[in-house]
Design an enzyme around this catalytic site. Structure first.
Site: not given
Lengths: 313, 259
Positions: A130, A46, A265, A193, A73, A127, A70
Site C-alpha cells: 500500500c 484491507a 478494481g 497501484t 487503509l 498487503n 489515497a
C-alpha cells in the site's frame, strides 16, 4: 461444460473473476446491486489490527484513463471485520480472500492468525504494497529480504494459503517475487497501484490531501501485463492479475501474460455491474478464441514464444 | 433501489453563466423519493473522463419519467456534459444517497431553505415537496453575482425568496448569513446545501434548531464502497468512527458529522 472454474491454493473458484481489495468494501454495497455468489471470490478491504480512519480528504483524483487514491487503509479493525463484516459475508456462497495490512510485523502476524481462522476466509492476500500509509506497507514491499521474512512469519501462523500482493514501485519485480516465493508464499497478486500525483492549477497544491496517491485503472494495464509476463516465467507460483481490467478481453490478455485468475478494481466504480458482465462474456470469448477452458490461456504469450523458438532452431 | 440506465436527454438549457439545466428521461425516475438525493453520471463512453460525476437532483417529474439537474460546467466532465443535446444518452447510476427528511416538517410550520451557488438546485425539489405538504417555505439563496443567479422566479412561486450576491449586483450584498442576520427569520426547521463555510456558519448560529445540511465531497464509487468521501462523526471527532457522504449522506443532521 464449465469453461471458467479454476483451482488455486485454497481456492475453488466458479470463475476466475473477483473484485480487488479496496474497490468493493466488504461487499455490502454491491450486494444491493447483484447476487455476489456469481463472483469467483471477493477480496475484502484491507484489515489492520487496530481500526484506522485513513487520510484526510480529498482522497481521490482523476487522471487520464485512471485515478489516484489515497484512502489510507481505512477499516474498522480486526475485531469488527471478523465479527461484523465476515459474519455478514457468511450468507453468501463465495470464498473470501482477506487482505491483511499493518505497519509492523507483529500487526500482520496477529491479523493473519485470527482472520485466517474464520470459516469463509479461504486465502490471505498479504498487503505489503500500500503506497498510502506512512509506515510499513510499502517498505515491506520494496526490500526483498524484509518481504521474505514477513511472508515466512505470516505463513507460520496462517491456516489458509497466503498470496502476497506485489508493489510495482520497485526496480526489479522478479527479485521481489522470488523473495516471497522463498518465504513460502502460495501465490502472488499483482499489481498494487503505482505512486503518482496530480496538482491543482488554481491553488498550485497537490489535489490529494496526502499529496501522493496510488494510480489505478486502464492507465496501468500495460505495466501490470509486463510485470506478470516477467514474473510468471521466473517463479512457479500462481498469479492473480490486476490493473485496469474492465472487459472479458482484458481478462484473456492477463491470462496470456501469465495470470491464473484476475481481480477487477477501479472499473467497479465506473460500472458497478462490471464483474458479472465480464463473467457473462467470458465463455463466448473463450470459445471464439478456440479454447475449451480458460486455464489454457495462462502464459500463452511466452509459452507460444518458447515453441516458436524451438521450431526455428 | 439503485439502478443503472441510459437516460435520454430531453432538454439542455443554459440558465446563467456556466450554469445549465439538464432534463433526462428514464425509468429510474420512479425510484427517486427524497429531495436531496443525487445521481452519478458517466459522461462519455471512453476514459475521458473515466469516473462518474455526482450531480444533485433538482426536480423530479414522475408523470413524464423525467428529472432535472442544474450543474455548473466547471471541470472537464461537466463541460462535456453541457454539450449533450436532446436525443443523446447519458449513463445514469442512481438514485443515490439519503436526501432531506421532509417528514420532519409539519403542515403549518415554517421551513427555511438556505442555498449557496451550485448547492441551490436540490432545494427546489425540497421546496416543492414541502409546499405540497402545507409547510410554509422561506428561501435564502446566495450567488456570486447577478450573472450566476438562477431559478429566482421559480422559488418565488413557492414561497418568500431572498437573494444575496457577493458583489451586491442583485439582492443583499454579501452572504446568505447577512440576509438572515438582517431579517431575523422565525422558522421551525432549516435545510441547507452549499459551501462548507456556509453550512458551518448555519450550524453554529442555530445550535438548538432542527437543522439538516447537505454536504459535497469528491467521490469515487458513489455507493459507499471506496471510502473516498468519508468524514468524522460529531460525537467522535478525532476517533475512528465515520460517515460516508455518498451513502450515509449527503444530508446529515447538524452536528452528526464534522464539517
Amino acid at each position: 461444460m464449465n469453461s471458467l472454474n479454476i483451482s488455486l491454493p485454497g481456492l475453488e473458484l466458479k470463475n476466475p473473476i473477483m473484485p480487488a481489495s479496496g474497490c468493493f468494501g466488504f461487499g455490502r454495497e454491491f450486494s444491493q446491486l447483484y447476487d455476489l455468489s456469481q463472483l469467483g471470490a471477493i477480496m475484502i478491504k484491507a484489515t489492520t489490527y487496530e481500526p484506522r480512519f485513513g487520510n484526510p480528504t480529498p482522497r481521490v483524483a482523476e487522471t487520464s484513463a485512471g485515478m489516484l487514491n489515497a484512502i489510507g487503509l481505512q477499516n474498522p479493525g480486526l475485531e469488527k471485520v471478523v465479527n461484523e463484516e465476515l459474519a455478514w459475508l457468511e450468507q453468501i456462497d463465495v470464498p473470501i480472500i482477506a487482505n491483511v495490512a499493518g505497519s509492523q510485523e507483529e500487526d500482520y502476524v496477529a491479523v493473519a492468525k485470527r482472520i485466517s481462522a474464520v470459516k469463509n476466509v479461504h486465502a490471505l492476500e498479504l498487503n505489503i504494497s500500500c503506497p498510502n500509509v506512512k509506515t510499513g506497507g510499502i517498505a515491506f514491499g520494496t526490500i526483498p529480504e524484509i518481504a521474505k521474512n514477513l511472508t515466512k512469519k505470516v505463513k507460520e501462523v496462517s491456516e489458509v494459503p497466503v498470496y502476497v500482493k506485489l508493489s510495482p514501485n520497485v526496480t526489479n519485480i522478479v527479485e521481489m517475487a522470488k523473495a516471497v516465493e522463498d518465504g513460502g508464499a502460495d501465490g502472488l497478486t499483482m499489481i498494487n497501484t503505482l505512486v503518482g500525483m496530480r496538482i491543482d492549477l488554481k491553488t498550485g497544491n497537490p489535489i490529494l490531501a496526502n499529496k501522493t496517491g496510488g494510480l489505478s485503472g486502464p492507465a496501468i494495464k500495460p505495466v501490470a501485463l509486463r510485470m506478470i509476463y516477467e514474473v510468471s516465467q521466473q517463479v512457479s507460483l500462481p498469479i492473480i492479475g490486476m490493473g485496469g481490467i474492465e472487459s472479458a478481453e482484458d481478462v484473456i490478455e492477463y491470462f496470456y501474460a501469465g495470470a491464473s485468475a484476475v481481480a477487477v478494481g477501479t472499473a467497479n466504480f465506473v460500472d458497478p455491474f462490471v464483474c458479472p458482465k465480464i463473467i457473462d462474456g467470458l465463455p463466448e470469448l473463450i470459445e471464439k478464441l478456440g479454447y475449451e477452458h480458460i486455464s489454457e490461456c495462462t502464459g500463452r504469450s511466452w509459452k507460444k514464444h518458447e515453441k516458436a523458438t524451438h521450431y526455428c532452431s | 433501489m439503485i439502478r443503472q440506465e441510459q437516460c435520454t436527454v430531453i432538454s439542455q438549457i443554459k440558465l446563467a453563466e456556466n450554469i445549465y439545466e439538464l432534463t433526462l428521461q428514464g425509468e429510474l425516475v420512479h425510484e427517486m423519493k427524497d429531495p436531496g438525493q443525487f445521481v452519478h453520471l458517466k459522461i462519455s463512453e471512453g476514459y475521458d473522463p473515466m469516473l462518474r460525476r455526482p450531480i444533485s437532483i433538482a426536480e423530479i417529474l414522475p408523470d413524464q419519467s423525467q428529472f432535472k439537474m442544474i450543474y455548473r460546467a466547471e471541470g472537464r466532465g461537466t463541460a462535456m456534459l453541457s454539450k449533450k443535446s436532446p436525443g443523446d444518452y447519458v449513463d445514469v447510476l442512481g438514485p443515490l444517497g439519503n436526501g432531506f427528511p421532509i417528514t420532519e416538517a409539519f403542515g403549518g410550520e415554517t421551513a427555511m431553505l438556505v442555498g449557496g451557488g451550485i448547492g441551490v438546485p436540490p432545494l427546489y425539489e425540497l421546496s416543492k415537496q414541502l409546499e405540497s405538504r402545507g409547510v410554509k417555505v422561506i428561501h435564502v439563496l446566495g450567488f456570486q453575482s447577478a450573472s450566476a443567479v438562477f431559478y429566482e422566479e421559480k422559488f418565488a412561486q413557492l414561497g418568500e425568496t431572498y437573494i444575496a450576491t457577493a458583489d451586491g449586483s442583485v439582492g443583499t450584498k454579501g452572504f446568505v448569513t447577512d440576509v438572515i442576520e438582517r431579517i431575523g427569520f422565525d422558522f421551525d426547521i432549516l435545510y441547507s446545501c452549499g459551501p462548507t463555510p456556509m453550512l458551518k456558519a448555519l450550524e453554529t448560529r442555530y445550535p438548538h434548531k432542527n437543522v439538516y445540511l447537505s454536504l459535497e465531497e469528491r467521490m469515487g464509487c458513489g455507493i459507499g464502497a471506496c471510502f473516498a468521501c468519508v468524514c468524522h462523526t460529531g460525537d467522535d471527532p478525532d476517533g475512528y468512527s465515520y460517515k460516508k457522504v455518498c451513502s450515509d449522506g449527503p444530508v446529515f443532521k447538524a452536528g452528526e458529522v464534522v464539517l
